[in-house]
Design a protein around this motif. Structure first.
Motif, mmCIF file in Angstrom:
data_model
loop_
_atom_site.group_PDB
_atom_site.id
_atom_site.type_symbol
_atom_site.label_atom_id
_atom_site.label_comp_id
_atom_site.label_asym_id
_atom_site.label_seq_id
_atom_site.Cartn_x
_atom_site.Cartn_y
_atom_site.Cartn_z
ATOM 1 N N ILE A 2 -5.819 1.131 0.084
ATOM 2 C CA ILE A 2 -6.181 0.288 -1.055
ATOM 3 C C ILE A 2 -5.619 -1.119 -0.857
ATOM 4 N N ALA A 3 -4.428 -1.209 -0.265
ATOM 5 C CA ALA A 3 -3.831 -2.513 -0.017
ATOM 6 C C ALA A 3 -4.674 -3.335 0.948
ATOM 7 N N LEU A 4 -5.287 -2.675 1.926
ATOM 8 C CA LEU A 4 -6.155 -3.394 2.855
ATOM 9 C C LEU A 4 -7.380 -3.939 2.135
ATOM 10 N N ARG A 5 -7.854 -3.214 1.121
ATOM 11 C CA ARG A 5 -8.990 -3.710 0.331
ATOM 12 C C ARG A 5 -8.594 -4.927 -0.490
ATOM 13 N N ALA A 6 -7.288 -5.037 -0.800
ATOM 14 C CA ALA A 6 -6.826 -6.163 -1.617
ATOM 15 C C ALA A 6 -6.488 -7.393 -0.788
ATOM 16 N N LEU A 7 -6.368 -7.262 0.536
ATOM 17 C CA LEU A 7 -6.021 -8.400 1.380
ATOM 18 C C LEU A 7 -7.033 -9.546 1.255
ATOM 19 N N PRO A 8 -8.346 -9.268 1.319
ATOM 20 C CA PRO A 8 -9.290 -10.377 1.128
ATOM 21 C C PRO A 8 -9.153 -11.054 -0.232
ATOM 22 N N GLY B 159 0.815 -1.213 0.000
ATOM 23 C CA GLY B 159 0.000 0.000 0.000
ATOM 24 C C GLY B 159 0.844 1.256 0.000
ATOM 25 N N ALA B 160 1.942 1.237 0.766
ATOM 26 C CA ALA B 160 2.847 2.386 0.791
ATOM 27 C C ALA B 160 3.527 2.567 -0.561
ATOM 28 N N MET B 161 3.814 1.454 -1.252
ATOM 29 C CA MET B 161 4.403 1.539 -2.585
ATOM 30 C C MET B 161 3.431 2.196 -3.561
ATOM 31 N N VAL B 162 2.139 1.849 -3.442
ATOM 32 C CA VAL B 162 1.125 2.474 -4.301
ATOM 33 C C VAL B 162 1.091 3.988 -4.052
#
Length: 309
Positions: free
Chosen positions: A235-241, A40-43
């Motif tokens: 956004i990365a947290l949304r991609a975890l699932p 997420g930080a990379m994004v």
């Protein structure tokens, strides 16, 4: 029927963007066995670089051509992500070969906070826009089949097509190229890969660079839709699932998982939301991921781990 198809298409297009972010997790885990909490930080870092360079380059070079300025900004931001990848390998990963997974996870947490702080130090902490020329006006499809047609946002369609093309290219890269096979070998066993001549440091730089480019494309698309701001890290947290659903080691799993999550969120919010007061879209993906963790923890396409004693 037309409204159902409209909702379904919206979910599929959102799902492709989720899959794009989830690919960053899968790529790095496949090549190094590291769960990259810094995705997420990379994004955010890549999107900040793209937004700011696209603002600065016309003044630096006296360019009036916006397309050329955006292209140069993308190239420079991509080169910057390569530098980040090299620094991560040189300063962190090479010192943690064959360490425990928890140690590597904590290392990526450190990288997360470093990138967030450095990104805002270098590029600022305001809300920035990325204008890459994607049309934002809606269009109507299948007007002859359904009354009023199906309303689709052109920007969402283009973004989904870009994400799909990148996902397809990465799938071919992993399955058909010599470097892709080397990446899979490194993930299986670091020492064994080194013993047969696979340069571990070079492989890690490659995979973190590829993940950085994926983050750049994802940040560019999401930044164009939502603006470049600190919340992009979520956004990365949304991609975890998506990763849990598809499997941490599967590129096709990231694609299928993203589509399932995207469609499930939209349909559940539209058809079930009114009965429970709304808000299903926020937690639907996490509940589905929890169910998979209980009954199929390796995901739909993940490799089942069997320990023999």
């Amino acid at each position: 029927m037309g409204f159902f198809l409209e909702t379904l298409l919206g979910g599929l297009m959102t799902g492709m963007l989720y899959a794009l972010v989830a690919l960053g997790f899968v790529l790095i885990f496949k090549a190094s066995g590291v769960f990259n909490f810094a995705q997420g930080a990379m994004v955010l870092f890549a999107a900040l670089a793209m937004a700011r360079f696209s603002e600065w380059i016309p003044g630096w070079l006296g360019l009036d051509n916006k397309i050329l300025a955006n292209l140069l900004a993308f190239v420079i931001a991509g080169a910057l992500m390569f530098v980040v990848a090299w620094l991560v390998e040189f300063l962190v990963l090479r010192h943690l070969v064959n360490q425990e997974g928890a140690t590597l996870l904590m290392a990526t947490l450190g990288i997360t906070y470093f990138l967030e702080g450095m990104g805002q130090t270098l590029f600022g902490s305001d809300i920035y826009s990325i204008d890459i020329g994607m049309p934002k006006d809606p269009m109507f499809l299948l007007e002859g089949m359904f009354e009023g047609g199906i309303l689709v946002n052109k920007e969402d369609v283009i973004a989904a097509l870009i994400a799909a093309a990148l996902v397809a290219a990465l799938s071919v890269f992993f399955q058909k190229t010599k470097t892709g096979r080397a990446l899979r070998a490194v993930a299986d066993d670091h020492q064994a890969a080194q013993s047969i001549g696979i340069p571990l440091s070079r492989i890690w730089v490659i995979v973190w660079t590829v993940a950085g480019v994926v983050a750049l494309v994802a940040g560019m698309i999401w930044g164009s839709k939502l603006g470049v701001q600190f919340s992009l890290t979520t956004i990365a947290l949304r991609a975890l699932p998506v990763v849990i659903l598809g499997g941490l080691t599967s590129v096709p799993g990231a694609i299928i998982g993203g589509l399932i999550i995207g469609v499930g969120e939209k349909l559940s919010e539209v058809y079930l939301g009114p009965f429970v007061g709304g808000g299903i879209e926020i937690w639907f993906a996490y509940v589905l991921a929890l169910v998979f963790l209980l009954f199929r923890p390796q995901g739909l396409f993940g490799e089942k781990i069997i320990d023999r004693v």
